[in-house]
Design a protein around this motif. Structure first.
Motif: not given
Length: 877
Positions: A486-498, A639-642, A644-650, A869-873
């Motif tokens: 699971i962690l391997g997939e999470m790491e590969h996916t990564g986290v979107k940054i503003d 706030e910089a952690f957002i 990765s897709e439009e219409g999604w939330v954290i 939940y919200g638009q950022t972490w």
């Protein structure tokens, strides 16, 4: 008596020793195979040659004066394996113990140092012997200078004299440079003339004697194509000659008189031998021989280098080694694959594997069971190549970590060493008893990688047996290994940054820092460097006359703990503390995060699953678990952690007071259990007990102090530690702890019993049988014993809490896939899970995530999960 000078090419011999011997560690977990091999050679030289003068020369670095001539010089070389790099300091310590001088010179190579000293020795009419694995040094051969080249392993050498060279190579020593100029040298990336090999080069030199004479008489060269090549590549030939020519007058600062060698001190050498674990060599320093000079040399194995992957290579039970020299597997390059089963040992080049449908089908078929080292690394490395590996049933890294998390080295050879397993596969039918292969560099690397796969394959059963003995096999198979996938997939996916928001925050922080800086200057009455303790100290303790708390060798201490003690003494101190906190935010988190933003504006942290002794995950490059959240500026970094897709939330979910709930369960304290079952505020309940007041009399400060006591108990805090965190006297702190233990007698009994249990067993365990060994639990030293006792108390609590959130992650991952949701986990930060999801899946997550987390394990008290939940972490708080 004629002086005897021995000059050793340190890098060359160390490299050959590294690949000639098994990759072993001593009992401290330190790699020693290259040092061991070097030592056996060294003892042989000292015994046979009895030198009067001696030096070991090393390369100083990657860049030399030759790079000015040709930037690509040595450009094709593989990066030195880290297992070898870390042995060079040990090698220098060994030489110091022997009293043998070693030397390196910036911008010059070991060859140049050796060439210069060999020339000086020759001029003095000394006997000179050069020892290396590099044929370039043959240009030094003369009546006074012999060059011994390693042939097999490190102690089997060919000694070159002028007559031997004429007989073996059909050229004179001075013609070595011309031969190399013509044929080039792929190992050093020296071009030479394309298509001209050693045979052609020797033929040309027999006809023309020198490179210069050949080009002066180029029309006499027979063969139209050869002549064309020589003319076309004339510049490369002369440049190559310049590159291979050893400098005989390098600007070395060491003289022949400086390298005299009277012999070694037996005590010094025996001490370092014992420290390195070279027990078998101890007899050698008294002049005794050993039965075999290379007892530890590798038996040959048959490595099949694959040029095409076929389905018949796989039998369904394979060990796969994915070799990457860089530590960061998100960015590193795969060097190659070692694949071993009970029938064969394969080395698969990267390009061959990645382009092969058969390899991909095998990797992605869960029916084919694979043993690997570091499943998470393997998953990420192959995902980067478009392959999602399945069927991993064993991870040697995680297994070794579970057996003893206190070990510092969990790599394949270290584990093999600890398991006492023979580490070489011997095929007597193929190679004959004791046979060794002489391998060029690329083949050495291929064998090195394949051997690691072989060791992994051979270790699996023994390691599993050890886990079964410890009742830990389920911990590996049901918790750590599924989590790694699971962690391997999470790491590969990564986290979107503003990035723009992050840069904006950086500018805001910079302005804040400038404002604080101006305020500090005004309060100090002068400008100075706020980051310089030498300049800050006199301002605080001389000009402002604040009390001196601590002094260092260089002046006044202005460390954080000193400033904390002074923060009520002058208004400049809180500003200095804030300046440092904001400065760290700016450099470590704003600038630090921006440096690691990669493709698609994502960061890919690495979760270290085999580091902490409690079982908690840690996070590096970047560390996302230590973002300071006490300061609002620190919180705002989230706030910089957002999404990765439009219409999604954290979506963030975290356990409420999980460690205190685990404590209630483990200690079986009725009062603590009742408080959680009745959903009481545990800190208020504790405040009532330690202050002996009614609930409506509890103040915010009382609750804060009670909270510190609660968590202090979990972490095994002492009265001194509690007094420091609450800024109260040690006596008051002890009273708080005593009252707590009176109020919760089950906790007191647990603490007494777990310490006694640890003294008997030598370790403590979590609810899921994770162990932590405590060698200091019976130590006579009070401080070390006390620390071990506190560790015994808190490890089962912290470790069990860590296990629970890991279980929750596995259950949640299964549920998300089962329900076919797009939501995916991004991060785990201690007791908190960070998820990104489409807005239309929000209602399902609100019900699913708490349910999966709260029912991960059955305790005597309920687990409680809060979510947001919200638009950022930052918004998901």
């Amino acid at each position: 008596m004629t002086n005897k000078l021995v000059l050793i090419d340190g890098n060359s011999i160390a490299y050959r020793a590294f690949f000639a011997l098994p990759l072993l560690n001593n009992d401290k977990g330190v790699y020693t195979n290259a040092v061991y091999g070097f030592t056996t050679m060294l003892l042989k030289i000292l015994e046979e040659q009895k030198p009067t003068h001696m030096l070991v020369a090393f390369d100083a670095g990657k860049t030399t004066f030759r790079h000015k001539t040709y930037q690509e010089y040595k450009g094709g070389r593989q990066k030195t394996p880290p297992e070898l790099s870390e042995q060079f300091p040990l090698l220098r310590e060994l030489l110091d113990a022997f009293g043998i001088k070693h030397y390196q010179l910036e911008q010059f190579e070991a060859d140049d140092i050796i060439g210069t000293l060999a020339t000086q020795g020759k001029e003095e009419d000394w006997d000179v012997n050069v020892i290396s694995g590099d044929k370039d040094l043959l240009q030094l051969v003369s009546d006074q200078v012999k060059v011994s080249l390693t042939r097999k392993g490190i102690t089997d050498v060919d000694t070159y004299t002028p007559s031997f060279m004429e007989e073996k190579m059909e050229i004179r020593p001075d013609q070595v440079i011309d031969m190399k100029a013509l044929m080039g040298d792929s190992s050093d990336n020296i071009p030479g003339v394309p298509g001209v090999g050693q045979k052609t080069a020797v033929k040309l030199l027999k006809q023309f004697d020198t490179l210069e004479n050949m080009y002066e008489n180029i029309d006499d060269v027979s063969g139209k194509k050869l002549k064309e090549k020589l003319i076309t590549h004339k510049d490369e030939a002369f440049m190559s000659k310049q590159l291979v020519t050893i400098q005989l007058n390098s600007p070395i600062e060491i003289k022949l008189d400086d390298i005299s060698y009277p012999g070694y001190n037996t005590t010094s050498v025996s001490t370092i031998f014992k420290d390195l674990g070279f027990q078998s060599l101890l007899t050698r320093i008294d002049g005794a021989e050993v039965e075999e000079e290379e007892q530890e040399a590798l038996d040959a194995i048959e490595v099949q280098v694959v040029d095409e992957v076929t389905s018949d290579m796989f039998i369904g039970k394979e060990a796969l080694e994915v070799e990457m020299l860089e530590e960061n597997y998100h960015l590193g390059t795969i060097v190659g694959f070692g694949l071993v089963n009970e029938h064969r040992h394969y080395f698969i080049p990267v390009d061959v594997a990645i382009k092969s449908d058969a390899f991909k089908q095998w990797a992605e078929d869960p029916a084919y069971k694979k043993a690997v080292f570091d499943a998470k690394k393997v998953i990420v490395a192959l995902l980067r190549k478009g392959i999602h590996i399945k069927g991993i049933e064993f991870d040697l890294l995680l297994a070794s970590y579970l057996i003893d998390p206190s070990e510092n080295h969990h790599d394949i050879p270290a584990i093999s060493h600890r398991m006492g397993q023979k580490q070489v596969l011997f095929d007597e039918e193929v190679y004959g008893k004791g046979a060794k292969m002489k391998l060029p560099e690329q083949e050495q690397l291929q064998e090195h990688i394949t051997r690691k796969a072989m060791m992994l394959y051979n270790l699996k059963d023994d390691v599993i047996q050890k886990l079964e003995e410890n009742e830990q096999l389920e911990l590996l198979q049901q918790l750590e290994l599924p989590l790694a996938l699971i962690l391997g997939e999470m790491e590969h996916t990564g986290v979107k940054i503003d990035k723009s928001r992050l840069m904006e925050m950086g500018e805001e922080l910079q302005q804040r820092l400038k404002t604080i800086e101006a305020d500090v200057y005004e309060l100090a009455g002068e400008t100075f460097n706020l980051n310089s303790p030498k300049q800050l100290g006199p301002i605080l303790f001389e000009k402002l006359e604040l009390p001196v708390i601590k002094k260092t060798k260089t002046g006044y201490s202005t460390s954080a703990d000193v400033l904390e003690q002074l923060k009520d003494k002058h208004e400049i101190i809180p500003k200095l503390l804030l300046y440092r906190q904001l400065g760290k935010l700016q450099s470590t988190y704003i600038e630090g995060l921006l440096k690691v933003v990669h493709d698609e504006d994502k960061i890919h942290t690495r979760f270290n699953q085999a580091l902490t002794q409690t079982g908690r995950l840690s996070s590096i490059e970047p560390n996302l678990q230590n973002i300071p959240i006490r300061l609002e500026e620190g919180k705002k970094i989230r706030e910089a952690f957002i999404p990765s897709e439009e219409g999604w939330v954290i979506f963030a979910a975290d356990y409420s007071q999980i460690e205190l709930r685990v404590l209630a369960h483990i200690a079986k304290d009725e009062k603590l259990i009742a408080a959680f079952n009745e959903d009481k505020d545990i800190h208020t309940r504790t405040a009532m007990d330690i202050f002996h007041v009614a609930e409506d009399e509890i103040t915010a400060n009382m609750r804060r102090q009670a909270k510190a006591v609660n968590f202090g108990i979990v972490y095994g805090i002492s009265d001194y530690g509690l007094s420091q965190s609450l800024a109260i006297t040690r006596k008051e702190a002890k009273k708080f702890i005593d009252r707590y233990l009176e109020s919760y007698p089950g906790v007191k009994d647990y603490m007494d019993e777990i310490v006694q249990d640890a003294k008997q067993k030598g370790y403590v365990s979590t609810l899921m049988k994770r162990r932590r060994y405590l060698p200091d639990i019976t130590n006579r030293n009070f401080n070390r014993r006390s620390f071990a006792e506190r560790t015994a108390m808190n490890t089962p609590i912290q470790g069990s809490a860590a296990d629970i959130i890991k279980l929750a992650m596995i259950r949640l991952d299964e549920k998300l896939k089962q329900e076919n949701l797009q939501a995916r986990m991004l991060l785990q930060v201690h007791d908190e899970l960070i998820i990104e999801a489409p807005i239309d899946e929000l209602e399902q997550l609100k019900q699913m995530v708490p349910e999966m987390m709260e029912t991960a394990i059955n305790l005597d008290v309920p687990l409680k999960v809060d979510y947001a939940y919200g638009q950022t972490w930052y918004d998901a708080k």
